[in-house]
Write a protein that holds these residues in place. Structure first.
Motif, PDB file in Angstrom:
ATOM      1  N   GLN A 210     -15.381 -17.482  55.816  1.00 38.29           N
ATOM      2  CA  GLN A 210     -14.722 -18.779  55.677  1.00 38.29           C
ATOM      3  C   GLN A 210     -15.684 -19.944  55.897  1.00 38.29           C
ATOM      4  O   GLN A 210     -15.576 -20.989  55.239  1.00 38.29           O
ATOM      5  CB  GLN A 210     -13.558 -18.881  56.660  1.00 38.29           C
ATOM      6  CG  GLN A 210     -12.648 -20.074  56.447  1.00 38.29           C
ATOM      7  CD  GLN A 210     -11.807 -19.953  55.179  1.00 38.29           C
ATOM      8  OE1 GLN A 210     -11.389 -18.864  54.822  1.00 38.29           O
ATOM      9  NE2 GLN A 210     -11.558 -21.077  54.515  1.00 38.29           N
ATOM     10  N   ASP A 211     -16.648 -19.768  56.803  1.00 36.36           N
ATOM     11  CA  ASP A 211     -17.567 -20.869  57.103  1.00 36.36           C
ATOM     12  C   ASP A 211     -18.517 -21.175  55.953  1.00 36.36           C
ATOM     13  O   ASP A 211     -19.197 -22.200  55.956  1.00 36.36           O
ATOM     14  CB  ASP A 211     -18.371 -20.562  58.372  1.00 36.36           C
ATOM     15  CG  ASP A 211     -19.218 -19.303  58.252  1.00 36.36           C
ATOM     16  OD1 ASP A 211     -18.918 -18.458  57.378  1.00 36.36           O
ATOM     17  OD2 ASP A 211     -20.183 -19.155  59.018  1.00 36.36           O
ATOM     18  N   MET A 212     -18.538 -20.313  54.926  1.00 37.77           N
ATOM     19  CA  MET A 212     -19.388 -20.537  53.759  1.00 37.77           C
ATOM     20  C   MET A 212     -18.612 -21.184  52.608  1.00 37.77           C
ATOM     21  O   MET A 212     -19.212 -21.588  51.605  1.00 37.77           O
ATOM     22  CB  MET A 212     -19.997 -19.213  53.280  1.00 37.77           C
ATOM     23  CG  MET A 212     -20.906 -18.529  54.291  1.00 37.77           C
ATOM     24  SD  MET A 212     -21.477 -16.899  53.709  1.00 37.77           S
ATOM     25  CE  MET A 212     -22.461 -17.373  52.277  1.00 37.77           C
ATOM     26  N   ILE A 213     -17.295 -21.278  52.735  1.00 40.01           N
ATOM     27  CA  ILE A 213     -16.444 -21.797  51.659  1.00 40.01           C
ATOM     28  C   ILE A 213     -16.264 -23.310  51.824  1.00 40.01           C
ATOM     29  O   ILE A 213     -16.015 -23.803  52.929  1.00 40.01           O
ATOM     30  CB  ILE A 213     -15.063 -21.104  51.672  1.00 40.01           C
ATOM     31  CG1 ILE A 213     -15.229 -19.585  51.484  1.00 40.01           C
ATOM     32  CG2 ILE A 213     -14.156 -21.668  50.596  1.00 40.01           C
ATOM     33  CD1 ILE A 213     -13.925 -18.813  51.606  1.00 40.01           C
ATOM     34  N   GLU A 214     -16.376 -24.053  50.710  1.00 35.69           N
ATOM     35  CA  GLU A 214     -16.150 -25.491  50.762  1.00 35.69           C
ATOM     36  C   GLU A 214     -14.716 -25.790  51.186  1.00 35.69           C
ATOM     37  O   GLU A 214     -13.780 -25.068  50.826  1.00 35.69           O
ATOM     38  CB  GLU A 214     -16.421 -26.115  49.388  1.00 35.69           C
ATOM     39  CG  GLU A 214     -17.863 -26.046  48.949  1.00 35.69           C
ATOM     40  CD  GLU A 214     -18.074 -26.698  47.590  1.00 35.69           C
ATOM     41  OE1 GLU A 214     -17.090 -27.263  47.049  1.00 35.69           O
ATOM     42  OE2 GLU A 214     -19.204 -26.649  47.070  1.00 35.69           O
ATOM     43  N   ARG A 215     -14.537 -26.854  51.948  1.00 37.24           N
ATOM     44  CA  ARG A 215     -13.222 -27.180  52.515  1.00 37.24           C
ATOM     45  C   ARG A 215     -12.146 -27.379  51.450  1.00 37.24           C
ATOM     46  O   ARG A 215     -10.986 -27.044  51.645  1.00 37.24           O
ATOM     47  CB  ARG A 215     -13.323 -28.444  53.372  1.00 37.24           C
ATOM     48  CG  ARG A 215     -14.063 -28.237  54.685  1.00 37.24           C
ATOM     49  CD  ARG A 215     -13.987 -29.489  55.549  1.00 37.24           C
ATOM     50  NE  ARG A 215     -14.658 -29.283  56.817  1.00 37.24           N
ATOM     51  CZ  ARG A 215     -14.695 -30.210  57.794  1.00 37.24           C
ATOM     52  NH1 ARG A 215     -14.096 -31.392  57.594  1.00 37.24           N
ATOM     53  NH2 ARG A 215     -15.317 -29.969  58.915  1.00 37.24           N
ATOM     54  N   LYS A 216     -12.527 -27.921  50.295  1.00 33.56           N
ATOM     55  CA  LYS A 216     -11.544 -28.222  49.252  1.00 33.56           C
ATOM     56  C   LYS A 216     -11.163 -26.990  48.429  1.00 33.56           C
ATOM     57  O   LYS A 216     -10.226 -27.055  47.619  1.00 33.56           O
ATOM     58  CB  LYS A 216     -12.097 -29.312  48.326  1.00 33.56           C
ATOM     59  CG  LYS A 216     -12.277 -30.664  49.002  1.00 33.56           C
ATOM     60  CD  LYS A 216     -12.784 -31.702  48.013  1.00 33.56           C
ATOM     61  CE  LYS A 216     -12.957 -33.059  48.675  1.00 33.56           C
ATOM     62  NZ  LYS A 216     -13.459 -34.081  47.719  1.00 33.56           N
ATOM     63  N   THR A 217     -11.860 -25.889  48.613  1.00 37.51           N
ATOM     64  CA  THR A 217     -11.573 -24.678  47.838  1.00 37.51           C
ATOM     65  C   THR A 217     -10.363 -23.967  48.426  1.00 37.51           C
ATOM     66  O   THR A 217     -10.360 -23.631  49.624  1.00 37.51           O
ATOM     67  CB  THR A 217     -12.773 -23.719  47.838  1.00 37.51           C
ATOM     68  OG1 THR A 217     -13.915 -24.391  47.302  1.00 37.51           O
ATOM     69  CG2 THR A 217     -12.483 -22.475  47.012  1.00 37.51           C
ATOM     70  N   PRO A 218      -9.327 -23.731  47.646  1.00 47.07           N
ATOM     71  CA  PRO A 218      -8.142 -23.044  48.181  1.00 47.07           C
ATOM     72  C   PRO A 218      -8.435 -21.580  48.494  1.00 47.07           C
ATOM     73  O   PRO A 218      -9.229 -20.927  47.824  1.00 47.07           O
ATOM     74  CB  PRO A 218      -7.117 -23.166  47.048  1.00 47.07           C
ATOM     75  CG  PRO A 218      -7.944 -23.316  45.814  1.00 47.07           C
ATOM     76  CD  PRO A 218      -9.168 -24.077  46.222  1.00 47.07           C
ATOM     77  N   VAL A 219      -7.791 -21.084  49.522  1.00 43.27           N
ATOM     78  CA  VAL A 219      -7.881 -19.675  49.913  1.00 43.27           C
ATOM     79  C   VAL A 219      -6.468 -19.148  50.091  1.00 43.27           C
ATOM     80  O   VAL A 219      -5.733 -19.682  50.938  1.00 43.27           O
ATOM     81  CB  VAL A 219      -8.687 -19.505  51.222  1.00 43.27           C
ATOM     82  CG1 VAL A 219      -8.657 -18.060  51.692  1.00 43.27           C
ATOM     83  CG2 VAL A 219     -10.128 -19.976  51.031  1.00 43.27           C
ATOM     84  N   PRO A 220      -6.045 -18.138  49.311  1.00 41.71           N
ATOM     85  CA  PRO A 220      -6.763 -17.434  48.243  1.00 41.71           C
ATOM     86  C   PRO A 220      -7.176 -18.381  47.120  1.00 41.71           C
ATOM     87  O   PRO A 220      -6.584 -19.433  46.923  1.00 41.71           O
ATOM     88  CB  PRO A 220      -5.754 -16.409  47.744  1.00 41.71           C
ATOM     89  CG  PRO A 220      -4.719 -16.307  48.810  1.00 41.71           C
ATOM     90  CD  PRO A 220      -4.678 -17.639  49.471  1.00 41.71           C
ATOM     91  N   THR A 221      -8.189 -17.931  46.344  1.00 42.51           N
ATOM     92  CA  THR A 221      -8.758 -18.755  45.286  1.00 42.51           C
ATOM     93  C   THR A 221      -8.349 -18.208  43.922  1.00 42.51           C
ATOM     94  O   THR A 221      -8.579 -17.034  43.638  1.00 42.51           O
ATOM     95  CB  THR A 221     -10.297 -18.748  45.396  1.00 42.51           C
ATOM     96  OG1 THR A 221     -10.680 -18.993  46.753  1.00 42.51           O
ATOM     97  CG2 THR A 221     -10.898 -19.809  44.496  1.00 42.51           C
ATOM     98  N   PRO A 222      -7.726 -19.035  43.087  1.00 35.19           N
ATOM     99  CA  PRO A 222      -7.309 -18.544  41.763  1.00 35.19           C
ATOM    100  C   PRO A 222      -8.494 -18.359  40.824  1.00 35.19           C
ATOM    101  O   PRO A 222      -9.458 -19.116  40.876  1.00 35.19           O
ATOM    102  CB  PRO A 222      -6.367 -19.640  41.267  1.00 35.19           C
ATOM    103  CG  PRO A 222      -6.836 -20.870  41.976  1.00 35.19           C
ATOM    104  CD  PRO A 222      -7.331 -20.432  43.320  1.00 35.19           C
ATOM    105  N   ILE A 223      -8.422 -17.352  39.972  1.00 35.45           N
ATOM    106  CA  ILE A 223      -9.437 -17.130  38.942  1.00 35.45           C
ATOM    107  C   ILE A 223      -9.027 -17.899  37.695  1.00 35.45           C
ATOM    108  O   ILE A 223      -7.862 -17.892  37.301  1.00 35.45           O
ATOM    109  CB  ILE A 223      -9.574 -15.627  38.624  1.00 35.45           C
ATOM    110  CG1 ILE A 223     -10.079 -14.872  39.863  1.00 35.45           C
ATOM    111  CG2 ILE A 223     -10.516 -15.397  37.448  1.00 35.45           C
ATOM    112  CD1 ILE A 223     -10.226 -13.383  39.661  1.00 35.45           C
ATOM    113  N   ALA A 224      -9.975 -18.568  37.068  1.00 35.16           N
ATOM    114  CA  ALA A 224      -9.683 -19.356  35.871  1.00 35.16           C
ATOM    115  C   ALA A 224      -9.036 -18.483  34.796  1.00 35.16           C
ATOM    116  O   ALA A 224      -9.387 -17.325  34.625  1.00 35.16           O
ATOM    117  CB  ALA A 224     -10.973 -19.968  35.337  1.00 35.16           C
TER     118      ALA A 224
END
Length: 442
Positions: free
Chosen positions: A359-373
């Motif tokens: 988690q500490d490597m993920i940008e704050r604005k990136t949703p978790v879970p992260t949708p695939i395009a």
């Protein structure tokens, strides 16, 4: 900070370094002890049975980082000084028996496989404790054995096979030592095997982060010719007499090329200093596998998919080196993960508390879970820069419940990917640091 304080700190630092450096000489000789046993059981039972102890002349491994606290592997073994009870050595690992216990036939009958672990040769009596991780991620004691290193029942092994130096970089204390073993190469194929070994090293180090750490790897090979050329393929009624007893269709999976005889493999590998074993098979059939701190294997001559050889080495070595998980869906008919227990692999997560272990490597604005395009196609070549690091569903062979750091990675659909994701890259670098005696990064 005044000069006296700085000098005191420097002296204290050197004192700590010397304490750790002296630990190896206090507890161990510069040679290897090999503990052979049989691993037996079924889907619901598990037992270990002692076979023998062997003294091998070489030791390859860090003399500084003796206690592995990464927590990787479904098993781990520990050595305790018998007199004081002090923990003096620990390593995690996996094995083929663990996987067999998850397949349907393990519900029907019991089975046994020869297994083996290695560690520096103790100077004093020690207690060996082997532990297994349960389905709740908790280690429990599976087997203990008191070892007297002076026992005359310990068999002494002497090298008898020719070795080849493929890529020597320096003292084993500060390098990862890898030994390459031939499978299905006859006496007439010696030059071909040596050529394939050099290709292995060239291919492996063509990918980061292995290539960035090339100066910290020693690669050697042991020449152990087979009676027959090629590898056994039971599903095609092809049986060959080979050095490592490898076969395809392991657990009835066509491309799963493995050997169940770990002790025989150690007999061959022990002719050189090593920490990791990789088998190169003289086969044109796609297939292979790798198990954490156990061994890896790949076919060397896939002429129909030549790029697969190069990428398979990098992918499988990720499994072997530190147990990175597969990040793709499919490939296993059995449930290897409980969806309410966090996987131990560095690159897989179930998002406990809604957060990934990275988690500490993920940008704050990136949703978790992260949708695939929606337009994502795994069969197309993508650059890592096209995606954001996040937590994407579809790892550990499952389409739901387990998350991976990126939509694609060398641990996922490697045929269209040339890079490891940032999480895998960071984890590999940290473990290489550990194996080569560098301080653990926090």
């Amino acid at each position: 900070m005044n000069r006296k304080t700085i000098l005191t700190c420097v002296l204290a630092l050197f004192a700590c370094v010397n304490i750790y450096a002296d630990d190896f000489g206090t507890w161990f000789y510069n040679k290897t002890m090999r503990f052979d046993y049989y691993h037996a059981g079924s889907a619901t039972t598990e037992y270990l049975f002692f076979d023998e102890i062997i003294e091998e002349p070489y030791y390859a491994g860090s003399k500084t980082n003796l206690i592995d606290d990464f927590g990787y592997g479904n098993y781990r073994f520990s050595l305790y000084d018998k007199a004081s009870g002090k923990l003096i050595y620990r390593r995690g690992y996996d094995n083929l028996m663990k996987e067999w216990r998850t397949i349907p036939e393990a519900e029907i009958f019991s089975k046994a496989m020869p297994e083996s672990i290695v560690f520096p040769y103790p100077r004093k009596e020690v207690k060996l404790v082997i532990e297994a991780r349960d389905r709740r991620n908790v280690f429990h004691e599976l087997y203990t054995y008191d070892i007297d290193p002076e026992s005359y029942f310990i068999r002494k092994s002497q090298p008898s096979l020719q070795t080849m130096e493929i890529a020597y970089q320096g003292n084993s204390d500060h390098c990862v030592d890898l030994v390459l073993i031939p499978e299905g190469y006859t006496e007439a194929d010696k030059a071909l095997f040596e050529e394939d070994c050099h290709k292995f090293a060239d291919y492996l180090f063509s990918y980061a982060p292995y290539g960035d750490n090339k100066g910290r790897f020693n690669v050697r090979a042991v020449w152990a010719p087979s009676q027959d050329a090629g590898v056994s393929i039971p599903g095609e009624n092809v049986w060959r007499n080979t050095a490592c007893k490898v076969q395809y269709y392991t657990f009835d999976s066509e491309r799963y090329q493995m050997t169940m005889d770990m002790q025989n493999l150690r007999d061959i590998a022990g002719n050189a200093p090593y920490e990791y074993i990789y088998i190169i098979s003289n086969s044109q059939k796609y297939g292979g596998g790798a198990i954490y701190n156990w061994y890896g294997i790949s076919a060397a001559h896939i002429f129909s998919r030549p790029e697969s050889v190069r990428k398979t080495y990098a992918h499988e070595f990720g499994h072997l080196l530190l147990g990175l998980g597969d990040e793709y869906v499919g490939g296993s008919e059995t449930a290897l993960y409980d969806l309410d227990v966090e996987p131990w692999e560095a690159n897989l997560t179930i998002l406990p508390g809604g957060k990934a272990k990275w988690q500490d490597m993920i940008e704050r604005k990136t949703p978790v879970p992260t949708p695939i395009a929606k337009d994502y196609d795994r069969d197309q070549v993508h650059q890592m820069s096209e995606w954001k690091l996040g937590a994407y569903e579809g790892g550990g062979y499952l389409d739901k419940g387990i998350y991976r750091p990126m939509p694609n990675c060398m641990m996922n659909w490697m045929h269209t990917q040339d890079e490891f994701c940032p999480v895998c890259d960071k984890s590999i670098r940290e473990y290489i640091d550990f194996l080569t005696g560098r301080p653990r990064r926090k």
